[in-house]
Write a protein that holds these residues in place. Structure first.
Motif, mmCIF file in Angstrom:
data_model
loop_
_atom_site.group_PDB
_atom_site.id
_atom_site.type_symbol
_atom_site.label_atom_id
_atom_site.label_comp_id
_atom_site.label_asym_id
_atom_site.label_seq_id
_atom_site.Cartn_x
_atom_site.Cartn_y
_atom_site.Cartn_z
ATOM 1 N N THR A 130 0.408 -18.925 52.388
ATOM 2 C CA THR A 130 0.974 -19.764 53.443
ATOM 3 C C THR A 130 0.331 -21.155 53.435
ATOM 4 N N LYS A 131 -0.989 -21.164 53.331
ATOM 5 C CA LYS A 131 -1.675 -22.451 53.309
ATOM 6 C C LYS A 131 -1.195 -23.293 52.139
ATOM 7 N N ARG A 132 -1.014 -22.629 51.033
ATOM 8 C CA ARG A 132 -0.566 -23.337 49.852
ATOM 9 C C ARG A 132 0.846 -23.897 50.037
ATOM 10 N N LYS A 133 1.669 -23.085 50.673
ATOM 11 C CA LYS A 133 3.033 -23.557 50.924
ATOM 12 C C LYS A 133 3.009 -24.843 51.747
ATOM 13 N N ILE A 134 2.153 -24.857 52.756
ATOM 14 C CA ILE A 134 2.066 -26.044 53.595
ATOM 15 C C ILE A 134 1.536 -27.227 52.798
ATOM 16 N N PHE A 135 0.507 -26.950 52.015
ATOM 17 C CA PHE A 135 -0.094 -28.030 51.228
ATOM 18 C C PHE A 135 0.925 -28.630 50.258
ATOM 19 N N ASP A 136 1.624 -27.773 49.578
ATOM 20 C CA ASP A 136 2.605 -28.273 48.612
ATOM 21 C C ASP A 136 3.740 -29.023 49.298
ATOM 22 N N ALA A 137 4.139 -28.493 50.442
ATOM 23 C CA ALA A 137 5.200 -29.186 51.178
ATOM 24 C C ALA A 137 4.739 -30.587 51.561
ATOM 25 N N ALA A 138 3.485 -30.669 52.018
ATOM 26 C CA ALA A 138 2.955 -31.983 52.400
ATOM 27 C C ALA A 138 2.935 -32.914 51.200
ATOM 28 N N THR A 139 2.542 -32.383 50.045
ATOM 29 C CA THR A 139 2.528 -33.208 48.834
ATOM 30 C C THR A 139 3.913 -33.778 48.559
ATOM 31 N N ARG A 140 4.897 -32.915 48.634
ATOM 32 C CA ARG A 140 6.267 -33.388 48.363
ATOM 33 C C ARG A 140 6.715 -34.429 49.389
ATOM 34 N N ILE A 141 6.439 -34.133 50.643
ATOM 35 C CA ILE A 141 6.906 -35.038 51.695
ATOM 36 C C ILE A 141 6.205 -36.389 51.589
ATOM 37 N N VAL A 142 4.900 -36.365 51.497
ATOM 38 C CA VAL A 142 4.175 -37.631 51.405
ATOM 39 C C VAL A 142 4.566 -38.360 50.124
ATOM 40 N N GLY A 143 4.697 -37.616 49.041
ATOM 41 C CA GLY A 143 5.077 -38.242 47.780
ATOM 42 C C GLY A 143 6.428 -38.917 47.871
ATOM 43 N N LYS A 144 7.303 -38.330 48.625
ATOM 44 C CA LYS A 144 8.675 -38.843 48.671
ATOM 45 C C LYS A 144 8.869 -39.862 49.792
ATOM 46 N N TYR A 145 8.295 -39.575 50.956
ATOM 47 C CA TYR A 145 8.580 -40.434 52.109
ATOM 48 C C TYR A 145 7.368 -41.190 52.635
ATOM 49 N N GLY A 146 6.190 -40.879 52.130
ATOM 50 C CA GLY A 146 4.992 -41.558 52.599
ATOM 51 C C GLY A 146 4.339 -40.856 53.765
ATOM 52 N N TYR A 147 3.078 -41.181 53.987
ATOM 53 C CA TYR A 147 2.318 -40.548 55.062
ATOM 54 C C TYR A 147 2.967 -40.757 56.426
ATOM 55 N N ALA A 148 3.475 -41.953 56.644
ATOM 56 C CA ALA A 148 3.979 -42.279 57.975
ATOM 57 C C ALA A 148 5.120 -41.350 58.376
ATOM 58 N N GLU A 149 5.894 -40.902 57.404
ATOM 59 C CA GLU A 149 7.028 -40.030 57.698
ATOM 60 C C GLU A 149 6.647 -38.557 57.643
ATOM 61 N N ALA A 150 5.405 -38.301 57.313
ATOM 62 C CA ALA A 150 4.993 -36.914 57.120
ATOM 63 C C ALA A 150 4.539 -36.309 58.440
ATOM 64 N N SER A 151 5.475 -36.093 59.319
ATOM 65 C CA SER A 151 5.145 -35.454 60.587
ATOM 66 C C SER A 151 4.916 -33.964 60.358
ATOM 67 N N VAL A 152 4.174 -33.371 61.255
ATOM 68 C CA VAL A 152 3.923 -31.937 61.146
ATOM 69 C C VAL A 152 5.247 -31.183 61.137
ATOM 70 N N ALA A 153 6.163 -31.603 61.960
ATOM 71 C CA ALA A 153 7.463 -30.935 62.008
ATOM 72 C C ALA A 153 8.131 -30.970 60.634
ATOM 73 N N ARG A 154 8.085 -32.118 59.999
ATOM 74 C CA ARG A 154 8.760 -32.252 58.717
ATOM 75 C C ARG A 154 8.077 -31.411 57.648
ATOM 76 N N ILE A 155 6.757 -31.435 57.661
ATOM 77 C CA ILE A 155 6.022 -30.674 56.645
ATOM 78 C C ILE A 155 6.282 -29.182 56.807
ATOM 79 N N THR A 156 6.183 -28.700 58.038
ATOM 80 C CA THR A 156 6.372 -27.262 58.233
ATOM 81 C C THR A 156 7.813 -26.861 57.946
ATOM 82 N N GLU A 157 8.730 -27.719 58.234
ATOM 83 C CA GLU A 157 10.121 -27.393 57.916
ATOM 84 C C GLU A 157 10.275 -27.277 56.395
ATOM 85 N N GLU A 158 9.710 -28.251 55.692
ATOM 86 C CA GLU A 158 9.767 -28.213 54.221
ATOM 87 C C GLU A 158 9.086 -26.954 53.692
#
Lengths: 214, 214, 214, 214
Positions: B22-50
Motif C-alpha cells: 500500500t505504501k508503495r502504491k501511494i509512493f508511486d502514485a505521488a511520483t506519477r502525479i508530481v512528475g506529470k503535474y508538479g508538486y503544487a497539483e499533487a494534493s493528497v486527494a489526487r495522489i490517493t485517487e491515483e
DNA sequence: TATGAATGAGGCTTCATTCAT
DNA sequence: GATGAATGAAGCCTCATTCAT
C-alpha cells in the motif's frame, strides 16, 4: 487662464500620480512579500495588507494576482541588467565576464528580494520568467558574439552560445542559492566560488590573452 | 495446528506485505502525479485517487503530505546515481564527465518524472532536496578529487570543487529544463548543447590529455 | 450683454441637454446590456463602460442600480403597447386579439432586448415588473370588457377577465421564451404556435361570429 | 460468522445511510432557502448553515453549487407529477384537466417552496429547468394525444399540442405567481381564477361532451 | 489498518457604492 | 456634474487533516 489650466493640469497630474503611487505601493509590497516568503505565500490578502490598501484596490491596478507576479521578475531584472552594465569595464572579454559575475552577486546583496523572485519565477510566474529570460539571453548572446568578433572567443557556434548562456545563468542561480542564502538576508559568496568560476570560464570559454599560457 | 500456524504466519506476512504494498502504491502514485503535474497539483486527494486508496489511508503511512513529498527526490535520485555510474566508463576523467553528462539526460528520458521532481523539489520539498544535494555533491566531489589525484585536474582546491559541482549540477538543471521539456514527454537535448558543455568542461576544468592542443 | 445672456442661456440649455443626454446614454446602455446578457450580468461597471461614462456618473443620475433596472421594463413596455395598438385593426374582437398576439412577436423582433428584459424583470426588477403589469393588465381588461359590451364575449366576469389576462400574458411569455430564442437574436414563432393559440382563444374566450360553426 | 457479516453490513449501511442523510439535509436546506429567498440568495454558506454542516461538506456531496440547484426542480417536479396523478380521476378529459389544474394549486400549498423554485429555475438553473420541462411536457402531450384518440379533442396537431402545453404551463405559472403569493406562505387561488381557466380550456381545447352545447 | 465524510481556514475575485478631486 | 480609485463585504471553491466506523 493659464493659472487655471495649470491648476487643472496639476490636479490631473495629482490623480495620475496618486494612481501610480498606489500601484507602486502594491508592486513594492509584492516584491517584499515574494522576496521574503516566496510566491506561494504571496496571497493577494497578504500583499494588500503589506501595501496598506484594501483587497479590492488590488484589482483596480492588476487584472489578477498572476499578472502582478509575472511583472515582478522582468521589472527587477531590468534593474539588474542596468546595475551590472554600470559595473562592467572595458577590459578583456574574460575579465568583463568575471566583473559581470561579481556584479550579479553585488546586486542580489543590494536587492535581496531578487534572489527568491528569480529562483521561484520559473515555477510560479512562467510568463514573467520567459520574458526575463529573453531579456537576458539575447543581451548575453550578443556580448559573446562581440567577444568572438574581437577574437576573445573562438570555436563556439551561435547555437552553442545559447547553451553556454544557459550554463552561465544556471551557475549564477545555483551558486547564489547555495552560497548567498543565510538565515537572515543575503550575503556575498565566498572567494573560492569566484575563483572556481573564473578558472572554469576563462579557460573553458575564452582564449587566453596573448602571452598567458598555462 | 501447523496449518493454523502457517495460516497465521502467512496472514501476518500478508499483512506486512500488504502494508508495504500500500505504501508503495501511494509512493508511486505521488511520483506519477508530481512528475506529470508538479508538486503544487499533487494534493493528497489526487495522489490517493491515483493510488486507488482512501484519503485516510495516506496518513497511516506518512505523517503528512510533506513527508511523502520530501522522500520523492532522494529516492529517485539514488536510482539516478546508480544509472549514471553504470554508464560511466574508465577512460580519461574528462571523457567520464561527458559520459555522466550524457547519462543524466538518458536517465531523464527513461524516468521522465524525475525532471519535474528534481526541478521543483527545491521549492516544494526543501528537506528532500537538501538530502539529494548532499548525496550527489559528496559523491561528485569525491570523483573530482580522484581525478585530481590522477593528474587530470590541477589547480582546483577542495572548496573550489564544491562550487564547481554546483555549477555542473546547475548546468544540467538549466539545460534540461530548457532543452528537454516539450509538450509531451521528455526528449534528448540537441547536439550543440552537448558540444558546448564538452568544450567548456574539458577546457575549463580538466587538463588536456598529452598531445591535445587547441 | 445680449450676447452674454444668449450664451448663458445656451450654456444652461446645453447643460440640461447634456444632463439628459448622459442619462439617456446610461439608460440605453443598460437596455443593451440587460437585453444581451441579462440583469445578473448588468453590473454598474459594465453599463457605464457600455455608455462610455465613469462609474461615478451613474450615481448622479440614478439613486442606485436597482432604480435604473426598475425603469427598464415599464419604459420599453409602453413602447410595446403603442406598437401593438398601431397594429391592431377594427375587426372582430377575436381577430383583434390574434393581431395583438402577432404584433407582440413582431415587436420582440424589432426590439430584441425586450424579450429578455420582460422575462427577467419579475425576478430582478420586481417593482418595475409590477408597474409594467399594471400598465398592461388594466389596458387589457378594458379591451376585454369592451368586447363583452360589443357582444363578442359572454359569460366572463370582470374578475375572470383579470385571470384571463394573466393567462394570455403568461402564454405570450412562455411561447416567446420557447420558440423565439435562438443562438443569435430573436426569431418569429412557428405557424403552428399561432394556430394553436388562435384555436384556443377564439373558441375558449370569444363567441364565434355568426355562422362560424365548428 | 454470520453475525460478523451482519455487523459489517449494518456498519456499512450505517455509513451509507449517514452519507445519504447528510446529502438529504443539504438538499432540504437548499429547498427551504430557495423556496423562501430565491436562488440568488441561496449561497452555499447560507445553505450549509441552514443544513447545519460545514461549507466544505457541501462539496463532498455536490460537484458545485449549480449542480445542486439544477437538481431541485426536477426532483420536486416529480413529486408534483405523482401528486397530481394521484388526484386525477377517470372522467371526461376536460374534467381531468380541471382536476390537474386544481391539484397543481393544491400541491404548491403543500410544498410552498415549489412555487419559487419553479418560477426562478428557468433563469438560475436552466439545466434543471429543461429537465423538468421535458419530464412534464412529454407526459402532458401524451395525455392530450390520448384525449384526442378518445375523441375528446379534435382539430389539433401534435405540434400544436406542444404549444398548447406551453400555454397551459405558462398559465399555471402566471396565475400561481399572481394569486398564490402572499406576504407569508402560499394560498389557494380564488374561485374565479379556476372558473376562468375552466371556461377557456373546456371551450378552447376540448370538444363539449355530447349534449353539452353552447 | 482502511475508509471516506466532515471540517473550517484560507484563496481569488466581483461589485455596488462612496468620495475627494 | 463628471471622474475613477478605494473600499470591504460576500461569494465560490480547495485542501490538508481528523476521526468515527
Amino acid at each position: 487662464m493659464k493659472q487655471l489650466q495649470a491648476t487643472a493640469k496639476v490636479t490631473k497630474l495629482n490623480r495620475l500620480e496618486r494612481n501610480a503611487w498606489t500601484k507602486r505601493k502594491i508592486f513594492d509590497a509584492a516584491t517584499r512579500i515574494v522576496g521574503k516568503y516566496g510566491y506561494a505565500e504571496a496571497s493577494v490578502a497578504r500583499i494588500t495588507e503589506e501595501a496598506g490598501v484594501a483587497q479590492g484596490t488590488f484589482y483596480n491596478h492588476f487584472e489578477n494576482r498572476q499578472e502582478l507576479l509575472d511583472q515582478l521578475l522582468p521589472t527587477i531584472g531590468l534593474d539588474m541588467v542596468n546595475f551590472i552594465r554600470a559595473r562592467t569595464g572595458t577590459g578583456h572579454a574574460a575579465r568583463q565576464e568575471i566583473e559581470r559575475f561579481g556584479a550579479f552577486f553585488d546586486f542580489i546583496c543590494e536587492v535581496p528580494e531578487f534572489l527568491r523572485i528569480l529562483n521561484e519565477a520559473e515555477l510560479f510566474a512562467p510568463a514573467g520568467y520567459q520574458k526575463h529570460l529573453d531579456n537576458i539571453s539575447t543581451a548575453y548572446v550578443r556580448i559573446l558574439r562581440r567577444a568572438r568578433q574581437a577574437g576573445a572567443i573562438s570555436d563556439f557556434s551561435d547555437d552553442e552560445f545559447e547553451a553556454i548562456v544557459h550554463v552561465l545563468m544556471g551557475a549564477r542561480g545555483y551558486l547564489s542559492r547555495h552560497y548567498s542564502y543565510s538565515d537572515k538576508g543575503v550575503t556575498a559568496v565566498p572567494d573560492h566560488v569566484v575563483s572556481a568560476y573564473r578558472k572554469l570560464i576563462t579557460r573553458g570559454l575564452f582564449k587566453p590573452p596573448l602571452g598567458d599560457r598555462r
